[in-house]
Scaffold this motif. Structure first.
Motif, PDB file in Angstrom:
ATOM      1  N   GLY A   1       0.814  -1.219   0.000  1.00 31.68           N
ATOM      2  CA  GLY A   1       0.000   0.000   0.000  1.00 31.68           C
ATOM      3  C   GLY A   1       0.838   1.255   0.000  1.00 31.68           C
ATOM      4  N   LEU A   2       1.927   1.249   0.750  1.00 30.34           N
ATOM      5  CA  LEU A   2       2.814   2.421   0.821  1.00 30.34           C
ATOM      6  C   LEU A   2       3.493   2.691  -0.514  1.00 30.34           C
ATOM      7  CD1 LEU A   2       4.465   4.542   2.450  1.00 30.34           C
ATOM      8  CD2 LEU A   2       6.089   2.712   2.949  1.00 30.34           C
ATOM      9  N   GLY A   3       4.071   1.635  -1.117  1.00 34.51           N
ATOM     10  CA  GLY A   3       4.813   1.813  -2.359  1.00 34.51           C
ATOM     11  C   GLY A   3       3.949   2.278  -3.508  1.00 34.51           C
ATOM     12  N   ALA A   4       2.707   1.783  -3.550  1.00 34.38           N
ATOM     13  CA  ALA A   4       1.811   2.162  -4.645  1.00 34.38           C
ATOM     14  C   ALA A   4       1.474   3.642  -4.606  1.00 34.38           C
ATOM     15  CB  ALA A   4       0.535   1.324  -4.572  1.00 34.38           C
TER      16      ALA A   4
ATOM     17  N   THR B   1      -6.899   2.756   4.878  1.00 36.38           N
ATOM     18  CA  THR B   1      -7.824   2.203   3.887  1.00 36.38           C
ATOM     19  C   THR B   1      -8.847   3.242   3.469  1.00 36.38           C
ATOM     20  OG1 THR B   1      -7.587  -0.009   4.852  1.00 36.38           O
ATOM     21  CG2 THR B   1      -9.509   0.380   3.460  1.00 36.38           C
ATOM     22  N   LEU B   2      -9.425   3.930   4.444  1.00 39.21           N
ATOM     23  CA  LEU B   2     -10.410   4.979   4.142  1.00 39.21           C
ATOM     24  C   LEU B   2      -9.769   6.119   3.352  1.00 39.21           C
ATOM     25  CD1 LEU B   2     -12.295   5.192   7.576  1.00 39.21           C
ATOM     26  CD2 LEU B   2     -13.075   4.091   5.460  1.00 39.21           C
ATOM     27  N   GLY B   3      -8.526   6.462   3.708  1.00 39.93           N
ATOM     28  CA  GLY B   3      -7.835   7.522   2.980  1.00 39.93           C
ATOM     29  C   GLY B   3      -7.587   7.160   1.532  1.00 39.93           C
ATOM     30  N   SER B   4      -7.208   5.913   1.273  1.00 46.98           N
ATOM     31  CA  SER B   4      -6.979   5.462  -0.105  1.00 46.98           C
ATOM     32  C   SER B   4      -8.252   5.575  -0.933  1.00 46.98           C
ATOM     33  CB  SER B   4      -6.487   4.004  -0.101  1.00 46.98           C
ATOM     34  OG  SER B   4      -5.281   3.878   0.605  1.00 46.98           O
ATOM     35  N   ALA B   5      -9.371   5.144  -0.343  1.00 47.44           N
ATOM     36  CA  ALA B   5     -10.656   5.234  -1.052  1.00 47.44           C
ATOM     37  C   ALA B   5     -11.020   6.695  -1.330  1.00 47.44           C
ATOM     38  CB  ALA B   5     -11.747   4.558  -0.229  1.00 47.44           C
ATOM     39  N   GLY B   6     -10.722   7.573  -0.358  1.00 41.53           N
ATOM     40  CA  GLY B   6     -11.033   8.985  -0.537  1.00 41.53           C
ATOM     41  C   GLY B   6     -10.228   9.628  -1.648  1.00 41.53           C
ATOM     42  N   VAL B   7      -8.956   9.222  -1.797  1.00 38.84           N
ATOM     43  CA  VAL B   7      -8.118   9.757  -2.876  1.00 38.84           C
ATOM     44  C   VAL B   7      -8.703   9.378  -4.237  1.00 38.84           C
ATOM     45  CG1 VAL B   7      -5.863   9.602  -4.012  1.00 38.84           C
ATOM     46  CG2 VAL B   7      -5.989   9.817  -1.526  1.00 38.84           C
ATOM     47  N   VAL B   8      -9.175   8.161  -4.358  1.00 40.52           N
ATOM     48  CA  VAL B   8      -9.773   7.720  -5.620  1.00 40.52           C
ATOM     49  C   VAL B   8     -11.009   8.558  -5.949  1.00 40.52           C
ATOM     50  CG1 VAL B   8     -10.899   5.800  -6.807  1.00 40.52           C
ATOM     51  CG2 VAL B   8      -8.889   5.369  -5.374  1.00 40.52           C
TER      52      VAL B   8
ATOM     53  N   ALA C   1      -5.021   7.466 -10.232  1.00 37.32           N
ATOM     54  CA  ALA C   1      -5.686   7.005  -9.006  1.00 37.32           C
ATOM     55  C   ALA C   1      -5.598   5.493  -8.853  1.00 37.32           C
ATOM     56  CB  ALA C   1      -7.147   7.445  -9.002  1.00 37.32           C
ATOM     57  N   GLY C   2      -5.177   4.800  -9.899  1.00 40.84           N
ATOM     58  CA  GLY C   2      -5.126   3.342  -9.875  1.00 40.84           C
ATOM     59  C   GLY C   2      -4.334   2.765  -8.713  1.00 40.84           C
ATOM     60  N   PRO C   3      -3.094   3.253  -8.461  1.00 38.66           N
ATOM     61  CA  PRO C   3      -2.334   2.704  -7.338  1.00 38.66           C
ATOM     62  C   PRO C   3      -3.018   2.848  -5.984  1.00 38.66           C
ATOM     63  CG  PRO C   3      -0.870   3.875  -8.826  1.00 38.66           C
ATOM     64  CD  PRO C   3      -2.271   4.154  -9.301  1.00 38.66           C
ATOM     65  N   PHE C   4      -3.875   3.851  -5.845  1.00 38.10           N
ATOM     66  CA  PHE C   4      -4.573   4.016  -4.566  1.00 38.10           C
ATOM     67  C   PHE C   4      -5.686   2.975  -4.398  1.00 38.10           C
ATOM     68  CE2 PHE C   4      -2.466   8.100  -4.974  1.00 38.10           C
ATOM     69  CZ  PHE C   4      -2.018   8.315  -3.686  1.00 38.10           C
ATOM     70  N   LEU C   5      -6.204   2.453  -5.497  1.00 38.39           N
ATOM     71  CA  LEU C   5      -7.120   1.310  -5.393  1.00 38.39           C
ATOM     72  C   LEU C   5      -6.396   0.130  -4.745  1.00 38.39           C
ATOM     73  CD1 LEU C   5      -8.791   1.394  -8.951  1.00 38.39           C
ATOM     74  CD2 LEU C   5      -9.918   1.928  -6.777  1.00 38.39           C
TER      75      LEU C   5
ATOM     76  N   SER D   1      -3.711   0.322  -2.851  1.00 34.49           N
ATOM     77  CA  SER D   1      -3.368   0.669  -1.473  1.00 34.49           C
ATOM     78  C   SER D   1      -4.516   0.355  -0.521  1.00 34.49           C
ATOM     79  CB  SER D   1      -3.022   2.154  -1.366  1.00 34.49           C
ATOM     80  OG  SER D   1      -1.841   2.451  -2.065  1.00 34.49           O
ATOM     81  N   GLY D   2      -5.727   0.696  -0.930  1.00 32.56           N
ATOM     82  CA  GLY D   2      -6.887   0.459  -0.079  1.00 32.56           C
ATOM     83  C   GLY D   2      -7.061  -1.010   0.264  1.00 32.56           C
ATOM     84  N   VAL D   3      -6.947  -1.863  -0.753  1.00 27.70           N
ATOM     85  CA  VAL D   3      -7.081  -3.309  -0.536  1.00 27.70           C
ATOM     86  C   VAL D   3      -5.941  -3.830   0.342  1.00 27.70           C
ATOM     87  CG1 VAL D   3      -7.097  -5.560  -1.673  1.00 27.70           C
ATOM     88  CG2 VAL D   3      -8.326  -3.645  -2.707  1.00 27.70           C
ATOM     89  N   ALA D   4      -4.734  -3.356   0.085  1.00 23.28           N
ATOM     90  CA  ALA D   4      -3.565  -3.831   0.829  1.00 23.28           C
ATOM     91  C   ALA D   4      -3.640  -3.447   2.301  1.00 23.28           C
ATOM     92  CB  ALA D   4      -2.293  -3.260   0.197  1.00 23.28           C
ATOM     93  N   TYR D   5      -4.020  -2.197   2.596  1.00 28.15           N
ATOM     94  CA  TYR D   5      -4.093  -1.768   3.988  1.00 28.15           C
ATOM     95  C   TYR D   5      -5.219  -2.476   4.736  1.00 28.15           C
ATOM     96  CZ  TYR D   5      -0.728   2.015   3.225  1.00 28.15           C
ATOM     97  OH  TYR D   5       0.409   2.747   2.967  1.00 28.15           O
ATOM     98  N   ALA D   6      -6.338  -2.709   4.052  1.00 31.54           N
ATOM     99  CA  ALA D   6      -7.443  -3.430   4.689  1.00 31.54           C
ATOM    100  C   ALA D   6      -7.023  -4.851   5.055  1.00 31.54           C
ATOM    101  CB  ALA D   6      -8.656  -3.459   3.759  1.00 31.54           C
ATOM    102  N   THR D   7      -6.258  -5.481   4.179  1.00 34.19           N
ATOM    103  CA  THR D   7      -5.775  -6.836   4.451  1.00 34.19           C
ATOM    104  C   THR D   7      -4.810  -6.855   5.624  1.00 34.19           C
ATOM    105  OG1 THR D   7      -5.997  -7.378   2.099  1.00 34.19           O
ATOM    106  CG2 THR D   7      -4.665  -8.861   3.437  1.00 34.19           C
ATOM    107  N   ALA D   8      -3.916  -5.865   5.690  1.00 34.73           N
ATOM    108  CA  ALA D   8      -2.966  -5.782   6.810  1.00 34.73           C
ATOM    109  C   ALA D   8      -3.706  -5.646   8.137  1.00 34.73           C
ATOM    110  CB  ALA D   8      -2.025  -4.598   6.601  1.00 34.73           C
ATOM    111  N   ALA D   9      -4.745  -4.800   8.162  1.00 37.99           N
ATOM    112  CA  ALA D   9      -5.524  -4.624   9.388  1.00 37.99           C
ATOM    113  C   ALA D   9      -6.196  -5.925   9.808  1.00 37.99           C
ATOM    114  CB  ALA D   9      -6.570  -3.534   9.182  1.00 37.99           C
TER     115      ALA D   9
END
Length: 406
Positions: free
Chosen positions: A28-31, A89-96, A175-179, A181-189
């Motif tokens: 999520g960070l790298g994307a 995760t919420l922040g990634s969705a908001g960026v998109v 905005a694609g990489p933030f999609l 990021s959202g999935v990756a951070y949700a999985t980490a949580a």
């Protein structure tokens, strides 16, 4: 009484769970890092403000570091870290959504929320050291940090394909990489919520209380001096790293290089930020954190010189510079973390670590925000060289402080 065998088993389980969660959080960070500045430049139409995303990431990280630290101190590492990734995760969705609607206000808020996951990535390293044996703290921290490399390197290389996915969904390509990021951070949580049991910080306190040992009686002067020195080492390292890293994709883009080239350079940079962690950890455990912190300043100076001297047409030389930048950051992060972990009592450790990470995040915000203005008013070479010279200040600071910190 909890036995040494039980603690050893718990430590191995803790490290295994953190490894899995860090792979996803690194993704999520790298994307997001790869295209954040380009997305801001697109929406704001200003190179001078292209450093804004990095500043917002780190401003959000400052708020989150304090929150995650306090929550972890009160209830344990598991709820604190999981809450941080959920916010990311919420922040990634908001960026998109902001990219789709063109809302600058939503972009600002969402980038700050995205930054919460950045702070959580770093807070996770402390969890790896909670149950570590004496003299093995550096290696424990390094194992957590190094696992971010896989996701952190893979994330930037997925900038193009995730952009294709976004375009197919009628979403702006950047905005694609933030999609992702959202999935990756949700999985980490989710991994942390389900599997981080027993909680390493709570167990460490239990073991220390039953043994009536630990750092509860640590010298307050050493405690304060250790916090200050660790914060300075990591804060100065952060501001130099963020300043140069933020403007590198813009620098490459302005000289005709595409997103793929930027993704490759940032991928190498992120690899260098975390991959050397085992070596850094062993150096810290063997020689102490102070010599390693001094070496961080010298390596960052070299990174700035190489970045300033690299011709814009030479992607490989820029890559070398960003690799050195990542290595210097790693040396500073591991050594600074070791200073904090070895001097702060368990009872207040998580809260203190969160406070120190606020300093780190604020430093990064300053570096990210100022970098765009420096480049707009001067050049990328001036930014790189000036940042390298600034990093050299670590040498006298660490040498002067060494006599006060054990």
């Amino acid at each position: 009484m909890t036995s040494a065998v039980d603690v050893g088993v718990a430590q191995r389980r803790t490290l295994a769970v953190l490894v899995v969660s860090q792979v996803f959080s690194g993704l999520g960070l790298g994307a997001g890092i790869t295209v954040g500045a380009l997305l801001a430049q697109d929406l704001l139409g200003s190179t001078g403000l292209s450093g804004l995303p990095s500043a917002l990431f780190t401003a959000g990280a400052a708020v989150a570091a304090a929150g995650v630290g306090r929550l972890s101190n009160a209830r344990g590492r598991r709820p604190g870290l999981a809450a941080g990734y959920a916010t990311g995760t919420l922040g990634s969705a908001g960026v998109v959504v902001a990219a789709v609607t063109g809302s600058v206000a939503l972009l600002v808020v969402s980038l700050m929320a995205y930054g919460a996951a950045t702070a959580t990535n770093l807070q996770a390293r402390y969890a790896g050291a909670d149950l570590a044996e004496p003299g093995h703290g550096g290696r424990a921290v390094s194992r957590v940090l190094v696992t971010m490399t896989l996701g952190g390197v893979l994330g930037p290389t997925l900038a193009e394909p995730t952009g294709d996915v976004a375009a197919a969904l009628d979403i702006p390509r950047l905005a694609g990489p933030f999609l992702l990021s959202g999935v990756a951070y949700a999985t980490a949580a989710l991994v942390l919520v389900v599997f981080l049991r027993p909680d390493p910080l709570l167990l460490a306190r239990e073991v220390a209380a039953r043994a009536d040992t630990g750092t509860a009686g640590a010298d307050p002067g050493g405690h304060r001096a250790g916090m200050v020195l660790g914060a300075v080492v990591m804060g100065l390292t952060q501001v130099v790293m963020v300043a140069i890293m933020t403007m590198t994709p813009i620098h490459l883009h302005d000289h005709g290089h595409g997103t793929a080239a930027s993704g490759l350079v940032i991928a190498i940079h992120i690899a260098a930020m975390y991959l050397p962690s085992p070596l850094s950890g062993r150096l810290v455990d063997r020689y102490g954190p102070h010599p390693v912190a001094v070496s961080a300043g010298l390596v960052l100076l070299l990174a700035g010189v190489v970045a300033a001297a690299a011709p814009p047409s030479s992607v490989w030389l820029v890559t070398v510079a960003l690799g050195l930048l990542g290595l210097g950051y790693n040396l500073g992060l591991v050594s600074g973390t070791a200073i904090i972990t070895s001097t702060v009592p368990l009872a207040v450790r998580a809260r203190a670590q969160g406070s120190v990470d606020v300093t780190i995040a604020v430093s990064g915000a300053a570096g990210g925000l100022s970098s765009g203005f420096v480049v707009a008013g001067s050049s990328f070479a001036a930014l790189a060289l000036g940042s390298g010279v600034l990093a050299l200040a670590l040498v006298p600071i660490v040498l002067a402080s060494r006599r006060r910190v054990g």
